[in-house]
Design an enzyme around this catalytic site. Sequence first.
Site, short mmCIF file in Angstrom:
data_model
loop_
_atom_site.label_atom_id
_atom_site.label_comp_id
_atom_site.label_asym_id
_atom_site.label_seq_id
_atom_site.Cartn_x
_atom_site.Cartn_y
_atom_site.Cartn_z
N GLN A 259 45.24 113.75 -12.87
CA GLN A 259 44.93 114.06 -11.47
C GLN A 259 44.88 115.56 -11.23
O GLN A 259 44.07 116.05 -10.45
CB GLN A 259 45.91 113.37 -10.52
CG GLN A 259 45.76 111.86 -10.53
CD GLN A 259 44.30 111.42 -10.52
OE1 GLN A 259 43.61 111.52 -9.51
NE2 GLN A 259 43.81 110.93 -11.65
N HIS A 262 41.52 117.26 -11.44
CA HIS A 262 40.51 117.06 -10.40
C HIS A 262 40.28 118.33 -9.58
O HIS A 262 39.17 118.63 -9.18
CB HIS A 262 40.94 115.97 -9.42
CG HIS A 262 40.49 114.60 -9.83
ND1 HIS A 262 39.17 114.26 -9.93
CD2 HIS A 262 41.18 113.48 -10.16
CE1 HIS A 262 39.07 112.99 -10.31
NE2 HIS A 262 40.28 112.49 -10.46
N GLU A 327 49.29 108.96 -3.00
CA GLU A 327 48.00 108.28 -3.15
C GLU A 327 48.09 107.30 -4.35
O GLU A 327 47.80 106.12 -4.22
CB GLU A 327 46.91 109.33 -3.41
CG GLU A 327 45.53 108.73 -3.60
CD GLU A 327 44.51 109.75 -4.11
OE1 GLU A 327 44.91 110.81 -4.63
OE2 GLU A 327 43.30 109.47 -3.99
N HIS A 328 48.51 107.84 -5.51
CA HIS A 328 48.69 107.00 -6.71
C HIS A 328 50.14 107.04 -7.12
O HIS A 328 50.72 108.12 -7.22
CB HIS A 328 47.89 107.55 -7.89
CG HIS A 328 46.44 107.77 -7.61
ND1 HIS A 328 45.91 109.01 -7.36
CD2 HIS A 328 45.41 106.90 -7.56
CE1 HIS A 328 44.60 108.90 -7.16
NE2 HIS A 328 44.27 107.63 -7.27
N ASP A 361 40.97 104.44 -11.72
CA ASP A 361 39.86 105.30 -11.30
C ASP A 361 38.51 104.70 -11.69
O ASP A 361 37.49 104.99 -11.06
CB ASP A 361 39.97 106.68 -11.95
CG ASP A 361 40.92 107.59 -11.18
OD1 ASP A 361 41.27 107.25 -10.04
OD2 ASP A 361 41.30 108.65 -11.73
N HIS A 420 36.83 90.55 39.90
CA HIS A 420 37.49 89.88 38.78
C HIS A 420 38.16 88.60 39.28
O HIS A 420 37.99 87.51 38.72
CB HIS A 420 38.58 90.76 38.15
CG HIS A 420 38.08 91.89 37.31
ND1 HIS A 420 37.34 92.91 37.81
CD2 HIS A 420 38.25 92.15 35.99
CE1 HIS A 420 37.07 93.77 36.85
NE2 HIS A 420 37.61 93.33 35.73
N1 HSO Z 1 41.21 109.92 -8.94
C1 HSO Z 1 40.14 110.24 -8.04
C2 HSO Z 1 38.91 109.42 -8.25
C3 HSO Z 1 38.18 109.67 -9.53
N2 HSO Z 1 38.76 109.87 -10.71
C4 HSO Z 1 36.86 109.67 -9.76
C5 HSO Z 1 37.83 110.01 -11.64
N3 HSO Z 1 36.66 109.89 -11.07
C6 HSO Z 1 40.61 110.08 -6.60
O1 HSO Z 1 41.41 109.00 -6.39
ZN ZN Z 2 40.80 110.55 -10.98
#
Ligand code: HSO
Ligand code: ZN
Length: 433
Positions: A259, A262, A327-328, A361, A420
């Site tokens: 994560q 990202h 979130e996760h 994912d 009414h």
């Molecule tokens: N973990 C990201 C979504 C994603 N991961 C897309 C890889 N590709 C957001 O929850």
């Molecule tokens: Zn991801």
Amino acid sequence: MPVFLNATDPGFETQFQALLSAKREDSPDVDDIVAGIIKDVRARGDAAVIELTAKFDRLELTPETLRFSPQEMADLIAQVPDHERAALELAAERIRAYHARQMPEDQSWVEPNGATLGWRWTPVSAAGLYVPGGLASYPSSVLMNAIPAKVAGVERLAIVVPTPDGQANPLVLLAAQIAGVDEIYRIGGAQAIAALAYGTETIAPVDKITGPGNAFVAAAKRRVFGKVGIDMIAGPSEILVIGDAGQNPDWIALDMLSQAEHDESAQSILITDDGDLAKAVSAAIERHLETLERRAIAGASWRDFGAIILVPDLDHAAALSNRIAPEHLELCVNDPDALAEKITHAGAIFLGAWTPEAIGDYVGGPNHVLPTARSARFSSGLSVMDFVKRTTLAKMTPEALRAIGPAAETLAISESLEAHGLSVRARLDHLND
Ligand code: HSO
Ligand code: ZN
């Protein structure tokens, strides 16, 4: 440096509060620019969209070329190697099967007085999906947004995806085709959101817009909300791992980095009751950060927002996790089912060491569009429910009206709404004649 906290330290509560309230995202104030763009698209339609696309994406379009033609789609999709196509198809099948079970059921029942009550679910007629261009143009996200819409019964599903300098991502187009998307436009930014919400000469307006995007897209979605429905405004990704003694530190480190890679603003946290695991995971993260391709991004995320929290036991871990509302959430513990019972706030839970978040994912089946920034306290990930709405049903009989009508009349009079009251009274009088 990531933070290392110990839940038994006297200063822990203050430190934990600081972690909870850390501002990770600096959203630039683009609202004025976005307001101008939306106004322009509403006033000039295609012409504005085409001008803005030339300016921001360096791409000259005409009303005829705003949309990918079937031939262009076929040519681009033909470039996708077989193994990637097969993986996307497997993902799509599993996501479809999972979401099919989410379809809510209609209900109706008859009360003893004869009144029939209930509700009925119907899909949104037309939906628009924003797909970012560039680095974060994820085919998996196309599946995650488009499949629930199609499972819900959305008749017309349009994608907008910017193609800077004309560069299209074949895998995104293939994902759209597999998911059953009906129209794809090569436009992006606030102008694409405005076109979807208000329509232009060539793009018919939609009723709901979903999908992630940059600050301009987020601001535009906020602005068109009300004219159309929108999904959540997603923040940077987050992962919280709860681990206990005996877990593989390398696996946990990689899950956390998955994560972190990202976004520099992503956040990875480990909560554990085992000091040795804490040290081993920290070392493994540093080691992987030396070689990971996206080490610049993942490293910045880990350095600025990463955390390892030592707790006396797993009950403490669950309590802290519920306050974070991640979130996760990965439960890399010996008895993940027992621990999951104690989790009340999380977007998605991944149970046991054999369930890396990356499975979710891509191919697990559940949606990967999930509530971030602690919003799992009050909201859920994207689902079929985002593309349906509920219409309530009520049918009275004379007997039912006689039973409950007088109370309606009383309330109408107390609200000084004469018509009414009379609309009920006229029928009651008729029954008494
Ligand atoms: N973990 C990201 C979504 C994603 N991961 C897309 C890889 N590709 C957001 O929850
Ligand atoms: Zn991801």
